[in-house]
Design a protein around this motif. Structure first.
Motif, PDB file in Angstrom:
ATOM      1  N   GLU A  82      37.097  37.077  38.279  1.00  0.00           N
ATOM      2  CA  GLU A  82      38.515  36.890  38.636  1.00  0.00           C
ATOM      3  C   GLU A  82      38.765  36.861  40.134  1.00  0.00           C
ATOM      4  O   GLU A  82      39.884  36.633  40.572  1.00  0.00           O
TER       5      GLU A  82
ATOM      6  N   HIS B 215      39.049  39.329  42.067  1.00  0.00           N
ATOM      7  CA  HIS B 215      39.981  40.386  42.444  1.00  0.00           C
ATOM      8  C   HIS B 215      39.372  41.248  43.547  1.00  0.00           C
ATOM      9  O   HIS B 215      38.169  41.512  43.573  1.00  0.00           O
ATOM     10  N   ARG B 216      40.239  41.718  44.419  1.00  0.00           N
ATOM     11  CA  ARG B 216      39.789  42.477  45.579  1.00  0.00           C
ATOM     12  C   ARG B 216      39.296  43.876  45.223  1.00  0.00           C
ATOM     13  O   ARG B 216      38.321  44.369  45.741  1.00  0.00           O
TER      14      ARG B 216
ATOM     15  N   SER C 267      41.531  45.020  39.890  1.00  0.00           N
ATOM     16  CA  SER C 267      42.945  44.732  40.118  1.00  0.00           C
ATOM     17  C   SER C 267      43.072  43.906  41.395  1.00  0.00           C
ATOM     18  O   SER C 267      42.163  43.894  42.231  1.00  0.00           O
ATOM     19  N   GLU C 268      44.218  43.251  41.509  1.00  0.00           N
ATOM     20  CA  GLU C 268      44.462  42.495  42.734  1.00  0.00           C
ATOM     21  C   GLU C 268      44.920  43.412  43.862  1.00  0.00           C
ATOM     22  O   GLU C 268      44.822  43.081  45.029  1.00  0.00           O
TER      23      GLU C 268
END
Lengths: 111, 114
Positions: free
Chosen positions: B27, B29-30, B94-95
């Motif tokens: 994804e 995501h960071r 999560s972002e």
């Protein structure tokens, strides 16, 4: 420190309404989450509240009062498949974004 | 479903041996996290990462180390496994920031230390 409290277990009847409460004491509050977790599975996201008030999503609603450090998850028209653990979690920003979880409430739905 | 895969999904190991759990996301995501879940304690954060080579400790980090050399991979290592580390381990992503901090979980890794 961070502290999140919710009841350990609840039982309700199919077709009824149940409210699961959550109280929290955290610093760097950045929103409140509810997750559902069936036995042996990963938690899945249900709802997110960052402002006071009620958010409705189908049969599930979530409420937040930031001044009281209080939230609840409302489940309507209960179905047997709603038997699961419901996890209250708080997003915190203390230099990095983290999510802190309560121990969860096991909900048993009976016929 | 969020593109998160954990490996191994199940492992039995002996006390004192090193163990590495891998989390891979597609994804971009960071943020990536490692949680453990135990009866009566719920999900507890072990370590998390907010970028490549940027990691920080959670509430139960003793006995664990992590590494993130690529955005998509986050490794959790038990240097010398103990019976108290028998648990279910969940990787999550999560972002970050507000509603973007919604966490999505991998399927879990069941670890038994005998």
């Amino acid at each position: 420190g961070q502290n999140i409290d919710q009841p350990t277990e609840m039982t309700a009847t199919e077709g009824a309404i149940v409210q699961i409460n959550c109280t929290y004491q955290t610093s760097g509050f950045n929103g409140l989450f509810w997750y559902q977790q069936h036995a042996g599975e990963a938690p899945t996201f249900l709802s997110y509240n960052v402002l006071d008030g009620l958010e409705e999503k189908g049969r599930f609603s979530s409420f937040l009062s930031r001044s009281k450090g209080y939230s609840y998850l409302l489940l309507k028209e209960l179905q047997m498949k709603d038997s699961a653990s419901y996890l209250c979690a708080v997003g915190v920003n203390t230099g990095g974004f983290k999510t802190i979880f309560g121990a969860g409430t096991r909900l048993f739905v009976k016929a | 479903d969020a593109g998160i895969t954990q490996s191994p999904r199940h492992k039995v190991t002996e006390t004192g041996t090193p163990v590495t759990l891998r989390c891979h996301q597609t994804e971009n995501h960071r943020y990536m996290y490692w949680y453990r879940q135990d009866p009566g304690h719920g999900l507890r954060l072990i370590h998390y990462s907010y970028g490549v080579k940027d990691t920080d400790k959670g509430e139960v980090s003793d006995g664990y180390s992590v590494s993130r050399s690529k955005t998509e991979d986050f490794l959790l290592t038990l240097e010398s496994a103990t019976s108290s580390q028998t648990s279910v381990y969940f990787c999550a992503i999560s972002e970050g920031r507000g509603s973007g901090n919604t966490i999505y979980f991998g399927e879990g890794s069941w670890l038994t230390v005998v």
